[in-house]
Design an enzyme around this catalytic site. Structure first.
Site, PDB file in Angstrom:
ATOM      1  N   VAL A  86      83.289  42.541  -8.686  1.00  0.00           N
ATOM      2  CA  VAL A  86      84.669  43.303  -8.514  1.00  0.00           C
ATOM      3  C   VAL A  86      84.246  44.744  -7.939  1.00  0.00           C
ATOM      4  O   VAL A  86      83.725  45.446  -8.830  1.00  0.00           O
ATOM      5  CB  VAL A  86      85.679  43.165  -9.716  1.00  0.00           C
ATOM      6  CG1 VAL A  86      86.939  44.020  -9.410  1.00  0.00           C
ATOM      7  CG2 VAL A  86      85.797  41.715  -9.883  1.00  0.00           C
ATOM      8  N   LYS A  87      84.833  45.109  -7.000  1.00  0.00           N
ATOM      9  CA  LYS A  87      84.450  46.458  -6.248  1.00  0.00           C
ATOM     10  C   LYS A  87      85.699  47.322  -6.441  1.00  0.00           C
ATOM     11  O   LYS A  87      86.713  46.703  -5.999  1.00  0.00           O
ATOM     12  CB  LYS A  87      84.256  46.132  -4.765  1.00  0.00           C
ATOM     13  CG  LYS A  87      83.450  47.415  -3.942  1.00  0.00           C
ATOM     14  CD  LYS A  87      82.950  47.038  -2.712  1.00  0.00           C
ATOM     15  CE  LYS A  87      82.323  48.174  -2.044  1.00  0.00           C
ATOM     16  NZ  LYS A  87      82.121  47.724  -0.459  1.00  0.00           N
TER      17      LYS A  87
END
Length: 217
Positions: A86-87
């Protein structure tokens, strides 16, 4: 050093994968749009396609800028595939979300990092990766490599496990210099990886070998 490719183009990802040196992929909505991929459902499906090509981590970026929104989007992204990272943006709510996900064992990549202080906060929050943007710093006459060097020193001082993912790589010398100062990962276009293959003496040497071999046949 791990090699990631920064693209949403499946052909380029496959080319890097076939070369045998690819460790992962980073992408974002802008890179998706560049490939004509728009709309939430299409983007999610494309992330799954990328995961089917590459064996390593695939960074998928949230769009929300508030904590609740990032958590909702991030959980949906993480549920797509075990390789998804997850960025999150380097803002206060992004740091909070990073801590939330790290406590749950979900990998994170804190992006848009432009200072050592930001990188320190991301590591404290348990980020898997932190992404300092070299090229964008270079664009404003600031030494992006110096930032990577500062982060390396800080992380080594305190034993942080967060990996330094040198982003916004523009050329092969960025890759070499990041390797010299200890970046854990680089991410850039395909050309920054394939460019490492090239040297005129390799080309001329191979041509000479073939020429000499063919003289005897």
């Amino acid at each position: 050093m791990k090699f990631f490719i920064d693209t949403a183009n499946l052909d380029q990802i496959k080319e890097a994968q076939d070369l045998g040196v690819l460790d992962g992929v980073t992408t974002n909505p802008s890179l998706m749009a560049k490939e004509g991929i728009t709309g939430a459902e299409n983007i999610l499906n494309h992330y799954k396609k990328i995961c089917e090509v590459v064996e390593g981590d695939v960074s998928a970026e949230v769009i929300a800028t508030d904590f609740d929104g990032m958590v909702k989007e991030g959980e949906a992204l993480a549920a797509l595939h075990p390789q998804i990272v997850v960025k999150l943006p380097m803002i206060a709510d992004g740091v909070k979300a990073c801590k939330y996900f790290s406590d749950k064992g979900i990998k994170t990549n804190v992006t848009l990092v432009f200072s050592a202080g930001q990188a320190l906060l991301a590591a404290k929050a348990g980020a898997t990766y932190v992404s300092p943007f070299l090229g964008r710093l270079d664009d404003i006459s600031t030494d992006g490599l110096n930032l990577v060097d500062e982060i390396r020193i800080i992380y080594d001082n305190y034993g942080f496990q967060t990996q330094i993912l040198a982003a916004s790589i523009r050329n092969t010398m960025h890759v070499i210099n990041c390797a010299k100062i200890g970046a854990d990962v680089m991410t850039g276009p395909l050309s920054s990886i394939t460019g490492l293959l090239k040297h005129p003496l390799t080309d001329s040497g191979l041509a000479k070998f073939l020429e000499d071999y063919n003289k005897g046949n």
